[in-house]
Motif scaffolding. Structure first.
Motif, PDB file in Angstrom:
ATOM      1  N   THR A 184      13.838 -34.449  30.306  1.00  0.00           N
ATOM      2  CA  THR A 184      13.002 -34.164  29.130  1.00  0.00           C
ATOM      3  C   THR A 184      11.881 -35.174  28.919  1.00  0.00           C
ATOM      4  OG1 THR A 184      14.548 -35.409  27.739  1.00  0.00           O
ATOM      5  CG2 THR A 184      14.905 -33.021  27.923  1.00  0.00           C
ATOM      6  N   ASN A 185      11.892 -36.285  29.686  1.00  0.00           N
ATOM      7  CA  ASN A 185      10.881 -37.324  29.473  1.00  0.00           C
ATOM      8  C   ASN A 185       9.818 -37.334  30.570  1.00  0.00           C
ATOM      9  OD1 ASN A 185      12.672 -38.205  31.425  1.00  0.00           O
ATOM     10  ND2 ASN A 185      12.547 -40.376  30.816  1.00  0.00           N
ATOM     11  N   ILE A 186       9.517 -36.154  31.091  1.00  0.00           N
ATOM     12  CA  ILE A 186       8.518 -36.028  32.146  1.00  0.00           C
ATOM     13  C   ILE A 186       7.779 -34.703  31.997  1.00  0.00           C
ATOM     14  CG2 ILE A 186      10.352 -35.200  33.699  1.00  0.00           C
ATOM     15  CD1 ILE A 186       8.660 -36.214  36.062  1.00  0.00           C
ATOM     16  N   THR A 187       6.479 -34.732  32.184  1.00  0.00           N
ATOM     17  CA  THR A 187       5.656 -33.507  32.154  1.00  0.00           C
ATOM     18  C   THR A 187       4.712 -33.516  33.344  1.00  0.00           C
ATOM     19  OG1 THR A 187       4.077 -34.629  30.706  1.00  0.00           O
ATOM     20  CG2 THR A 187       5.698 -33.186  29.651  1.00  0.00           C
ATOM     21  N   ALA A 188       4.303 -32.328  33.760  1.00  0.00           N
ATOM     22  CA  ALA A 188       3.363 -32.179  34.873  1.00  0.00           C
ATOM     23  C   ALA A 188       2.003 -31.751  34.336  1.00  0.00           C
ATOM     24  CB  ALA A 188       3.891 -31.155  35.869  1.00  0.00           C
ATOM     25  N   LYS A 189       0.957 -32.240  34.978  1.00  0.00           N
ATOM     26  CA  LYS A 189      -0.396 -31.980  34.487  1.00  0.00           C
ATOM     27  C   LYS A 189      -1.346 -31.816  35.669  1.00  0.00           C
ATOM     28  CE  LYS A 189      -4.114 -34.251  31.861  1.00  0.00           C
ATOM     29  NZ  LYS A 189      -4.503 -35.488  31.115  1.00  0.00           N
ATOM     30  N   CYS A 190      -2.281 -30.888  35.552  1.00  0.00           N
ATOM     31  CA  CYS A 190      -3.298 -30.694  36.586  1.00  0.00           C
ATOM     32  C   CYS A 190      -4.448 -31.666  36.315  1.00  0.00           C
ATOM     33  CB  CYS A 190      -3.798 -29.252  36.575  1.00  0.00           C
ATOM     34  SG  CYS A 190      -4.808 -28.842  38.015  1.00  0.00           S
ATOM     35  N   GLN A 191      -4.668 -32.563  37.253  1.00  0.00           N
ATOM     36  CA  GLN A 191      -5.709 -33.582  37.078  1.00  0.00           C
ATOM     37  C   GLN A 191      -6.170 -34.069  38.445  1.00  0.00           C
ATOM     38  OE1 GLN A 191      -7.064 -35.074  34.155  1.00  0.00           O
ATOM     39  NE2 GLN A 191      -8.437 -36.214  35.513  1.00  0.00           N
ATOM     40  N   ASP A 192      -7.480 -34.053  38.677  1.00  0.00           N
ATOM     41  CA  ASP A 192      -8.064 -34.551  39.921  1.00  0.00           C
ATOM     42  C   ASP A 192      -8.087 -36.082  39.873  1.00  0.00           C
ATOM     43  OD1 ASP A 192      -9.669 -35.302  42.049  1.00  0.00           O
ATOM     44  OD2 ASP A 192     -11.131 -33.695  41.755  1.00  0.00           O
ATOM     45  N   ALA A 193      -7.406 -36.723  40.819  1.00  0.00           N
ATOM     46  CA  ALA A 193      -7.289 -38.185  40.800  1.00  0.00           C
ATOM     47  C   ALA A 193      -8.613 -38.888  41.074  1.00  0.00           C
ATOM     48  CB  ALA A 193      -6.239 -38.637  41.809  1.00  0.00           C
ATOM     49  N   THR A 194      -9.593 -38.163  41.632  1.00  0.00           N
ATOM     50  CA  THR A 194     -10.889 -38.798  41.898  1.00  0.00           C
ATOM     51  C   THR A 194     -11.783 -38.829  40.669  1.00  0.00           C
ATOM     52  OG1 THR A 194     -11.975 -36.730  42.603  1.00  0.00           O
ATOM     53  CG2 THR A 194     -10.813 -38.004  44.306  1.00  0.00           C
ATOM     54  N   VAL A 195     -11.374 -38.145  39.595  1.00  0.00           N
ATOM     55  CA  VAL A 195     -12.182 -38.066  38.370  1.00  0.00           C
ATOM     56  C   VAL A 195     -11.497 -38.871  37.264  1.00  0.00           C
ATOM     57  CG1 VAL A 195     -13.161 -36.517  36.631  1.00  0.00           C
ATOM     58  CG2 VAL A 195     -13.015 -35.773  39.029  1.00  0.00           C
ATOM     59  N   LEU A 196     -12.228 -39.795  36.657  1.00  0.00           N
ATOM     60  CA  LEU A 196     -11.652 -40.639  35.614  1.00  0.00           C
ATOM     61  C   LEU A 196     -11.247 -39.824  34.390  1.00  0.00           C
ATOM     62  CD1 LEU A 196     -11.064 -43.601  34.718  1.00  0.00           C
ATOM     63  CD2 LEU A 196     -13.311 -43.543  33.588  1.00  0.00           C
ATOM     64  N   ASP A 197     -10.013 -40.020  33.957  1.00  0.00           N
ATOM     65  CA  ASP A 197      -9.518 -39.419  32.721  1.00  0.00           C
ATOM     66  C   ASP A 197      -9.624 -40.486  31.629  1.00  0.00           C
ATOM     67  OD1 ASP A 197      -8.162 -38.165  30.670  1.00  0.00           O
ATOM     68  OD2 ASP A 197      -6.171 -38.487  31.551  1.00  0.00           O
ATOM     69  N   GLU A 198     -10.664 -40.359  30.803  1.00  0.00           N
ATOM     70  CA  GLU A 198     -10.955 -41.386  29.788  1.00  0.00           C
ATOM     71  C   GLU A 198      -9.772 -41.617  28.851  1.00  0.00           C
ATOM     72  OE1 GLU A 198     -13.530 -43.270  29.593  1.00  0.00           O
ATOM     73  OE2 GLU A 198     -15.151 -42.311  30.724  1.00  0.00           O
ATOM     74  N   THR A 199      -9.008 -40.551  28.583  1.00  0.00           N
ATOM     75  CA  THR A 199      -7.909 -40.682  27.617  1.00  0.00           C
ATOM     76  C   THR A 199      -6.752 -41.515  28.160  1.00  0.00           C
ATOM     77  OG1 THR A 199      -6.803 -38.657  28.371  1.00  0.00           O
ATOM     78  CG2 THR A 199      -8.479 -38.416  26.644  1.00  0.00           C
ATOM     79  N   SER A 200      -6.752 -41.766  29.485  1.00  0.00           N
ATOM     80  CA  SER A 200      -5.629 -42.511  30.088  1.00  0.00           C
ATOM     81  C   SER A 200      -5.940 -43.977  30.357  1.00  0.00           C
ATOM     82  CB  SER A 200      -5.227 -41.840  31.416  1.00  0.00           C
ATOM     83  OG  SER A 200      -4.743 -40.538  31.204  1.00  0.00           O
TER      84      SER A 200
ATOM     85  N   THR B  21      14.224 -42.388  28.005  1.00  0.00           N
ATOM     86  CA  THR B  21      13.220 -42.992  27.134  1.00  0.00           C
ATOM     87  C   THR B  21      11.841 -42.860  27.775  1.00  0.00           C
ATOM     88  OG1 THR B  21      13.258 -45.198  28.151  1.00  0.00           O
ATOM     89  CG2 THR B  21      14.958 -44.713  26.499  1.00  0.00           C
ATOM     90  N   GLY B  22      10.811 -43.351  27.066  1.00  0.00           N
ATOM     91  CA  GLY B  22       9.476 -43.403  27.629  1.00  0.00           C
ATOM     92  C   GLY B  22       8.973 -42.041  28.067  1.00  0.00           C
ATOM     93  N   HIS B  23       8.026 -42.059  29.001  1.00  0.00           N
ATOM     94  CA  HIS B  23       7.470 -40.796  29.463  1.00  0.00           C
ATOM     95  C   HIS B  23       6.818 -40.976  30.825  1.00  0.00           C
ATOM     96  CE1 HIS B  23       4.565 -37.378  29.644  1.00  0.00           C
ATOM     97  NE2 HIS B  23       5.631 -36.748  29.220  1.00  0.00           N
ATOM     98  N   VAL B  24       6.968 -39.967  31.671  1.00  0.00           N
ATOM     99  CA  VAL B  24       6.294 -39.926  32.967  1.00  0.00           C
ATOM    100  C   VAL B  24       5.359 -38.732  32.988  1.00  0.00           C
ATOM    101  CG1 VAL B  24       6.557 -39.715  35.472  1.00  0.00           C
ATOM    102  CG2 VAL B  24       8.262 -40.983  34.142  1.00  0.00           C
ATOM    103  N   GLU B  25       4.109 -38.976  33.344  1.00  0.00           N
ATOM    104  CA  GLU B  25       3.157 -37.879  33.519  1.00  0.00           C
ATOM    105  C   GLU B  25       2.910 -37.713  35.009  1.00  0.00           C
ATOM    106  OE1 GLU B  25      -1.293 -37.567  32.263  1.00  0.00           O
ATOM    107  OE2 GLU B  25      -0.068 -37.073  30.512  1.00  0.00           O
ATOM    108  N   ALA B  26       3.360 -36.591  35.555  1.00  0.00           N
ATOM    109  CA  ALA B  26       3.231 -36.294  36.980  1.00  0.00           C
ATOM    110  C   ALA B  26       2.015 -35.402  37.188  1.00  0.00           C
ATOM    111  CB  ALA B  26       4.498 -35.604  37.488  1.00  0.00           C
ATOM    112  N   ARG B  27       1.006 -35.922  37.874  1.00  0.00           N
ATOM    113  CA  ARG B  27      -0.253 -35.203  38.019  1.00  0.00           C
ATOM    114  C   ARG B  27      -0.493 -34.783  39.465  1.00  0.00           C
ATOM    115  NH1 ARG B  27      -4.428 -39.160  34.661  1.00  0.00           N
ATOM    116  NH2 ARG B  27      -3.458 -38.889  32.608  1.00  0.00           N
ATOM    117  N   ASP B  28      -1.213 -33.698  39.610  1.00  0.00           N
ATOM    118  CA  ASP B  28      -1.751 -33.357  40.926  1.00  0.00           C
ATOM    119  C   ASP B  28      -2.961 -32.460  40.753  1.00  0.00           C
ATOM    120  OD1 ASP B  28      -1.950 -33.169  43.849  1.00  0.00           O
ATOM    121  OD2 ASP B  28       0.142 -33.824  43.811  1.00  0.00           O
TER     122      ASP B  28
END
Length: 444
Positions: free
Chosen positions: A314-330, A288-295
């Motif tokens: 199937t309930n997890i995806t990987a995404k390229c995202q700099d943790a020092t930069v705010l992701d407004e959508t999250s 269930t739910g979802h995990v977004e794994a970022r690096d």
């Protein structure tokens, strides 16, 4: 120790030079060599691993010994000769299975093969001197200068020894130092989406792997975890290739246990590579739910993706995202946020032996600042009532308790729920820190 045209000691020499002269990470270089030469028999791969890891791990002590027997001090030696002598001394002092004559003769051959025939007599003389004089060697006295004595005895830079004594006292520091030289166990957890712990134990038995379940009294909640040994290499196990288990340190497993996600939760792991904690969360969500794994890089995201595919979740995806930069959508979307942040790594010295030579006090200070920067950004992603886990694989108080207290004071919208410092000598796991925060519900 040769197979066909492959000279195992020559491979060890190349590993040492890659790490000590070219700045590569020891665990990555050793893994790469073992993968390239998988056809070597198990005994040779074990020899290669032990001498390479041991020589790096004991480098300060080995240099201390060499400086007692060589007119040319270690720091002034040519890099190839220095590496050959270090690995020779390691074999003489720590490997009873290697005859002293073999350690000396093979070192001489290696010096000649690498184009240093004119120094082969020097290599021979130093190593034979060490062989004869090891029993009479004197070490710095603990009673006179504990920092110096422990630095040599446990091959730990003096500044780290002094820092730990200041933070934890002499008795605890000595325990940590001793633990840093122990062989790290291989611990795994069953992929509960795919197999029960009992069925995994049967698969291990079929594949000739010895699997010992964890003591659940000592490690509550980890009934799905085993220590494994007796196998050749992981990629040779069908159970691994099928994603039926994940290799993960016990301390690292505790992150998902403390996070305790509920079915249907949305989870974000902001510095996720290689993905173990994210995958653990996804398994706990039971599909269930979802995990977004970022690096931060595509290379790291590819590594996460590789592990997700192997575990067939199937309930997890990987995404390229700099943790020092705010992701407004999250902003305010996460029920659970994992911030397992870049750190000095001093809790994992059994696995990554060269970290202690790379780190310095200035590096630690810059990491403290980076951790605070990231925490101030990613905490915005947590929903009211949600959980934030801050974790590191170090035992440096400023990065751990210091930052947890700082976050508690500067972000009053969060309440500290739990804080735990784990030390490597306490259990099978690495030195590790976990702080669990809950975001307060908005007023009104």
């Amino acid at each position: 120790m040769t197979t066909d045209s492959v000279n195992t000691r020559e491979l060890i020499l190349e590993i040492l030079l890659e790490v000590t002269e070219r700045g590569q990470y020891s665990h990555l270089v050793i893994r790469s060599v073992l993968e390239k030469y998988q056809y070597l028999d198990k005994r040779e791969r074990a020899f290669l691993t032990r001498v390479a890891e041991g020589t790096i791990q004991r480098q300060i002590e080995l240099d201390y010994i060499l400086d007692q027997f060589s007119k040319v001090k270690v720091r002034k030696m040519k890099p190839v000769i220095r590496a050959i002598l270090r690995m020779g001394v390691y074999q003489l002092k720590y490997m009873d299975s290697v005859p002293a004559s073999a350690a000396c003769n093979e070192a001489v051959k290696l010096a000649k093969k690498k184009g240093f025939g004119q120094l082969s007599g020097f290599v021979n003389g130093v190593l034979r001197g060490v062989s004869r004089g090891l029993d009479q060697l004197t070490y710095p006295k603990e009673s006179v200068d504990a920092v110096k004595a422990w630095s040599v005895c446990y091959s730990m830079p003096e500044w780290i020894v002094a820092q730990w004594i200041g933070d934890y006292g002499k008795e605890r520091t000595k325990e940590i130092l001793a633990a840093s030289l122990l062989e790290a166990p291989i611990t795994v957890r069953a992929n509960l989406e795919r197999i029960t712990p009992e069925a995994l134990a049967e698969r291990f038995k079929e594949e000739g792997v010895t699997a010992v379940p964890l003591d659940t009294e000592k490690y509550p909640g980890l009934s799905y975890a085993y220590t494994i040994f007796g196998f050749d290499h992981l990629n040779g196990l069908s159970s691994f290739k099928e994603g039926l288990f994940y290799v993960q340190d016990i301390s690292s497993m505790m992150v998902a246990e403390y996070a305790a996600p509920k079915e249907g939760d949305h989870c974000i792991d902001v510095c996720a590579a290689p993905g173990g904690k994210s995958i653990h969360l996804a398994e706990k969500l039971r599909g269930t739910g979802h995990v977004e794994a970022r690096d931060v890089s595509e290379q790291k995201v590819a590594l996460i993706d590789e592990n997700i595919k192997r575990c067939r979740l199937t309930n997890i995806t990987a995404k390229c995202q700099d943790a020092t930069v705010l992701d407004e959508t999250s902003v305010r979307t996460a029920d659970v946020l994992i911030a397992d942040l870049p750190c000095s790594g001093l809790g994992v010295l059994r696995r990554k032996t060269d970290i202690k030579y790379r780190m310095n006090p200035e590096g630690e200070e810059s990491l403290v600042a980076l951790q605070r920067q990231i925490l101030s950004v990613v905490c915005e992603y947590v929903k009211p009532g949600g959980t934030l886990i801050y974790s590191t694989c170090t035992i440096h108080t400023a990065e751990n308790e210091g930052n947890a207290r700082w976050f508690e004071q500067t972000h009053p919208e969060f309440a500290l729920d739990t804080m735990r410092q784990m030390f490597p000598e306490e259990h099978l796991g690495d030195g590790f820190f976990i702080a669990k925060f809950k975001r307060k519900q908005d007023n009104g």
